[in-house]
Every structure is written in C-alpha cells, then in structure tokens.
Write a protein that holds these residues in place. Structure first.
Motif, PDB file in Angstrom:
ATOM      1  N   TYR A 169       0.894  -1.156   0.000  1.00 36.23           N
ATOM      2  CA  TYR A 169       0.000   0.000   0.000  1.00 36.23           C
ATOM      3  C   TYR A 169       0.929   1.201   0.000  1.00 36.23           C
ATOM      4  CZ  TYR A 169      -4.173  -2.741   1.125  1.00 36.23           C
ATOM      5  OH  TYR A 169      -5.218  -3.620   1.097  1.00 36.23           O
ATOM      6  N   ILE A 174       3.159  -4.870   2.509  1.00 39.71           N
ATOM      7  CA  ILE A 174       2.174  -5.469   3.424  1.00 39.71           C
ATOM      8  C   ILE A 174       2.330  -6.992   3.457  1.00 39.71           C
ATOM      9  CG2 ILE A 174      -0.284  -5.719   3.962  1.00 39.71           C
ATOM     10  CD1 ILE A 174       0.674  -2.830   4.250  1.00 39.71           C
ATOM     11  N   GLY A 203      -4.338 -12.148  13.479  1.00 39.39           N
ATOM     12  CA  GLY A 203      -4.802 -11.001  14.247  1.00 39.39           C
ATOM     13  C   GLY A 203      -5.146  -9.840  13.332  1.00 39.39           C
ATOM     14  N   SER A 204      -5.721  -8.804  13.933  1.00 39.09           N
ATOM     15  CA  SER A 204      -6.068  -7.625  13.159  1.00 39.09           C
ATOM     16  C   SER A 204      -4.800  -7.008  12.565  1.00 39.09           C
ATOM     17  CB  SER A 204      -6.757  -6.625  14.090  1.00 39.09           C
ATOM     18  OG  SER A 204      -7.064  -5.468  13.383  1.00 39.09           O
ATOM     19  N   GLY A 205      -4.878  -6.634  11.293  1.00 39.15           N
ATOM     20  CA  GLY A 205      -3.728  -6.003  10.642  1.00 39.15           C
ATOM     21  C   GLY A 205      -2.691  -6.988  10.137  1.00 39.15           C
ATOM     22  N   SER A 206      -2.974  -8.299  10.229  1.00 39.53           N
ATOM     23  CA  SER A 206      -1.973  -9.284   9.802  1.00 39.53           C
ATOM     24  C   SER A 206      -1.906  -9.419   8.282  1.00 39.53           C
ATOM     25  CB  SER A 206      -2.263 -10.642  10.446  1.00 39.53           C
ATOM     26  OG  SER A 206      -3.563 -11.065  10.123  1.00 39.53           O
ATOM     27  N   GLY A 207      -2.949  -8.949   7.585  1.00 38.99           N
ATOM     28  CA  GLY A 207      -2.921  -8.997   6.120  1.00 38.99           C
ATOM     29  C   GLY A 207      -3.985  -9.892   5.501  1.00 38.99           C
ATOM     30  N   LYS A 208      -4.954 -10.337   6.298  1.00 41.56           N
ATOM     31  CA  LYS A 208      -5.984 -11.255   5.799  1.00 41.56           C
ATOM     32  C   LYS A 208      -6.804 -10.626   4.671  1.00 41.56           C
ATOM     33  CE  LYS A 208      -8.070 -11.669   9.807  1.00 41.56           C
ATOM     34  NZ  LYS A 208      -7.283 -10.697  10.611  1.00 41.56           N
ATOM     35  N   SER A 209      -7.330  -9.418   4.931  1.00 45.11           N
ATOM     36  CA  SER A 209      -8.175  -8.772   3.914  1.00 45.11           C
ATOM     37  C   SER A 209      -7.354  -8.427   2.685  1.00 45.11           C
ATOM     38  CB  SER A 209      -8.789  -7.481   4.445  1.00 45.11           C
ATOM     39  OG  SER A 209      -9.305  -7.697   5.714  1.00 45.11           O
ATOM     40  N   THR A 210      -6.103  -8.066   2.922  1.00 42.98           N
ATOM     41  CA  THR A 210      -5.227  -7.751   1.786  1.00 42.98           C
ATOM     42  C   THR A 210      -5.066  -8.992   0.908  1.00 42.98           C
ATOM     43  OG1 THR A 210      -4.078  -6.123   3.133  1.00 42.98           O
ATOM     44  CG2 THR A 210      -2.930  -6.897   1.170  1.00 42.98           C
ATOM     45  N   ARG A 253     -12.622  -0.133  11.924  1.00 37.75           N
ATOM     46  CA  ARG A 253     -12.409  -0.236  10.483  1.00 37.75           C
ATOM     47  C   ARG A 253     -13.680  -0.634   9.763  1.00 37.75           C
ATOM     48  NH1 ARG A 253      -8.325  -4.418   9.428  1.00 37.75           N
ATOM     49  NH2 ARG A 253      -9.830  -4.858   7.817  1.00 37.75           N
TER      50      ARG A 253
HETATM   51  P1  ADP Z   1      -6.426  -7.825   8.450  1.00 40.43           P
HETATM   52  O1  ADP Z   1      -7.475  -8.085   7.425  1.00 40.43           O
HETATM   53  O2  ADP Z   1      -5.679  -9.052   8.848  1.00 40.43           O
HETATM   54  O3  ADP Z   1      -6.946  -7.104   9.638  1.00 40.43           O
HETATM   55  P2  ADP Z   1      -5.386  -5.963   6.504  1.00 40.43           P
HETATM   56  O4  ADP Z   1      -5.085  -6.771   5.299  1.00 40.43           O
HETATM   57  O5  ADP Z   1      -6.618  -5.153   6.493  1.00 40.43           O
HETATM   58  O6  ADP Z   1      -5.313  -6.886   7.807  1.00 40.43           O
HETATM   59  O7  ADP Z   1      -4.176  -4.960   6.792  1.00 40.43           O
HETATM   60  C1  ADP Z   1      -2.821  -5.327   6.701  1.00 40.43           C
HETATM   61  C2  ADP Z   1      -1.973  -4.084   6.863  1.00 40.43           C
HETATM   62  O8  ADP Z   1      -2.220  -3.216   5.759  1.00 40.43           O
HETATM   63  C3  ADP Z   1      -2.292  -3.262   8.101  1.00 40.43           C
HETATM   64  O9  ADP Z   1      -1.094  -2.763   8.605  1.00 40.43           O
HETATM   65  C4  ADP Z   1      -3.176  -2.157   7.584  1.00 40.43           C
HETATM   66  O10 ADP Z   1      -3.018  -1.004   8.375  1.00 40.43           O
HETATM   67  C5  ADP Z   1      -2.643  -1.940   6.190  1.00 40.43           C
HETATM   68  N1  ADP Z   1      -3.712  -1.489   5.262  1.00 40.43           N
HETATM   69  C6  ADP Z   1      -4.870  -2.109   5.011  1.00 40.43           C
HETATM   70  N2  ADP Z   1      -5.592  -1.444   4.088  1.00 40.43           N
HETATM   71  C7  ADP Z   1      -4.867  -0.357   3.739  1.00 40.43           C
HETATM   72  C8  ADP Z   1      -5.053   0.734   2.832  1.00 40.43           C
HETATM   73  N3  ADP Z   1      -6.156   0.822   2.068  1.00 40.43           N
HETATM   74  N4  ADP Z   1      -4.080   1.661   2.754  1.00 40.43           N
HETATM   75  C9  ADP Z   1      -2.956   1.575   3.511  1.00 40.43           C
HETATM   76  N5  ADP Z   1      -2.700   0.577   4.380  1.00 40.43           N
HETATM   77  C10 ADP Z   1      -3.643  -0.392   4.504  1.00 40.43           C
END
Ligand code: ADP
Length: 266
Positions: free
Chosen positions: A19, A24, A43-50, A262
């Motif tokens: 990002y 990431i 955990g939260s912020g681990s990169g699952k949604s990414t 979030r």
């Molecule tokens: P999870 O789904 O496991 O909670 P995310 O994939 O949402 O984790 O996030 C992984 C990392 O990427 C986190 O550090 C988050 O802050 C960062 N992140 C997520 N979405 C964005 C975005 N749109 N822009 C910048 N950083 C992002």
C-alpha cells in the motif's frame, strides 16, 4: 481425501504487495486444494483482507503469482478476469442486499448480469439457491423484513446462484450472535459437501475456524506462519500461533476495537 491427491484450486507464490510505499505481504505462499475449506486466520492487521483482495483480483501485486483454477490472474486482461469471476462467489461482510429489490430479485442479480436466461428460469434458479441456504419461500420478502442472519444467508444464495467453483467469505460471523453464526458455519460446510465447492474463509473467530476448517493458514504481520490442519495448527510450537490461539487479552481487545472501527469506517 488427502490434500496431496487433489488438484490445487488456488496457488499463491511469493506474493509481495504494497500500500503506497509500505510492503504489506512479504512473499506469501498458499495452496488451496479443490473441495477444501481453507481458513485464513490472523490477528487484526496481519494482512488477511489484503490477501483476499489479491485472490479476488481486485489489485495487482508488486510481484509473485496467483493461480486461480489454473489461470495466473496477475496476467489476465479485464475480460478474462471477468470470465473467471463467474466461477468465484464472494460473500462480504454485511451482505449488501439491495434494499429496493425483493430477496428473490437480489439473488437473481448475477444471472441478469452474466446470462441471457429467461425470467422464469432465473426465478427458479434463485428459488433453488434460497432453498440451499434454508430460505425457501422467502423470495418475495424485502431485505428489511429479514433478520441479520437471514440477510447473510440470502447474500450467500446470491453468491452461489451461478454455481461458482470457488467461494470466498470475508468474516462471515462478524456481528452475528453465536447461534446464527453456527448456522452460517453449517451452511459453509454444506456448500463444500453438497456442492463440492472450494471455500476460502477469512476470519478471526477461532471457534468457527476450528469447526469448519480442512486447513488453516495463519498470517502474521504479512507473513505466513504456517498452513496446516486444525490439529497441526493447535500442536504448533510457534509462539505467535499459540498466542493467537490463546488470545492474549491485552493485544486482542485492542485489535477487536480497531477491527470494529475499520468495519464501521467502510
Ligand atoms: P487484516 O485483514 O488481517 O486485519 P489488513 O489486510 O486489512 O489486515 O491490513 C494489513 C496491513 O495493511 C495493516 O497494517 C493495515 O493497516 C494496512 N492497510 C490495510 N488497508 C490499507 C489501505 N487501504 N491503505 C494503507 N494501508 C492499509
């Protein structure tokens, strides 16, 4: 059937994503075999949604390959990706049914978009899928007349109306009470068993993960700590995995807040 006897439905190789300037995912490798339920946990912020975003082909990675049903989606053009997406159902958080349409019309939407079937056939297909999710007979109701759990199940019916080979769930139990969440778990198992779907579920709900997973991939700060069966993950000697499984409250409470924040921001 052992996973080694199966074909991979998804193969992620050395996936690196950014990002902006921030890396990431740091070279992620995951294989999901046909007909299995793979849980992406962390955990939260681990990169699952990414990771989910990239599996769905919504963003182009910095480097690495993502093969979905034998096609490297990092190399597909928009038309080819659209074709492949017909085989990929997605159930996002919140369900997102259109409030101005009946439940049945909502479920028919992908058929309108992707096929030229006649109206009657679409209605029948939607009705069949509503039965799969235990909402038979609800097609004429409006979404506002459904409970939260029913809306989620109707969204699943819409996601499977094209009979996708792959189904993705993003935090399916978020915001549901335990009984309704358990019903959704049953539904996910039914999709695998009755419809032979390959299913990827992103979740931080341990109980649900352990109940439905064939295998679990554990993400931590953009790295995969392990992919394995429930037993293998439970037996892991990795400290960070154990800390995730035991939910150290000081970090997890904060993570849950962050997560809610979030969710409501989107
Ligand atoms: P999870 O789904 O496991 O909670 P995310 O994939 O949402 O984790 O996030 C992984 C990392 O990427 C986190 O550090 C988050 O802050 C960062 N992140 C997520 N979405 C964005 C975005 N749109 N822009 C910048 N950083 C992002």
């Amino acid at each position: 059937m052992a996973t080694s006897d199966r074909n991979p439905a998804i193969e992620v190789r050395d996936l690196v994503t950014h990002y902006g300037n921030t890396e990431i995912l740091h070279g992620v490798n995951v294989t999901v075999y046909e007909g299995e339920i793979m849980i992406i946990m962390g955990g939260s912020g681990s990169g699952k949604s990414t990771l989910l975003r990239y599996l769905l082909g919504l963003s182009i990675p910095t480097s690495g390959n993502i093969s979905i049903l034998g096609k490297d989606i990092t190399k597909l053009d928009a038309m080819e990706m659209q074709e492949l997406r017909k085989n990929m159902g997605v159930a996002f958080q919140g369900g997102a049914l259109l409030s101005s349409m009946t439940v049945g019309e909502n479920v028919q939407l992908p058929l309108f978009e992707h096929t030229r079937l006649d109206r009657k056939t679409m209605q029948i297909m939607a009705r069949m899928k509503l039965e799969v999710v235990n909402l038979g007979g609800f097609e004429d109701l409006m979404p506002a007349q459904l409970s939260g759990g029913m809306i989620k199940r109707a969204a699943v019916a819409r996601a499977i109306v094209m009979d996708p080979k792959l189904m993705f769930f993003d935090e399916p139990s978020a915001g549901l009470d335990p009984v309704v969440a358990a019903e959704l778990d049953e539904l996910i198992l039914r999709l695998r068993d009755a419809m032979q779907m390959t299913i990827v579920v992103v979740t931080h709900e341990l109980q649900s993960a352990f109940k439905i997973a064939d295998r679990i991939t554990v993400l931590d700060r953009g790295n995969i700590l392990m992919s394995g069966t429930v037993e293998e993950v439970r037996a892991s000697g990795n400290e960070r995995i154990q800390s995730l499984l035991n939910r150290r409250p000081s970090t997890e409470e904060l993570a849950a807040d962050e997560y809610l924040e979030r969710l409501t921001r989107i």
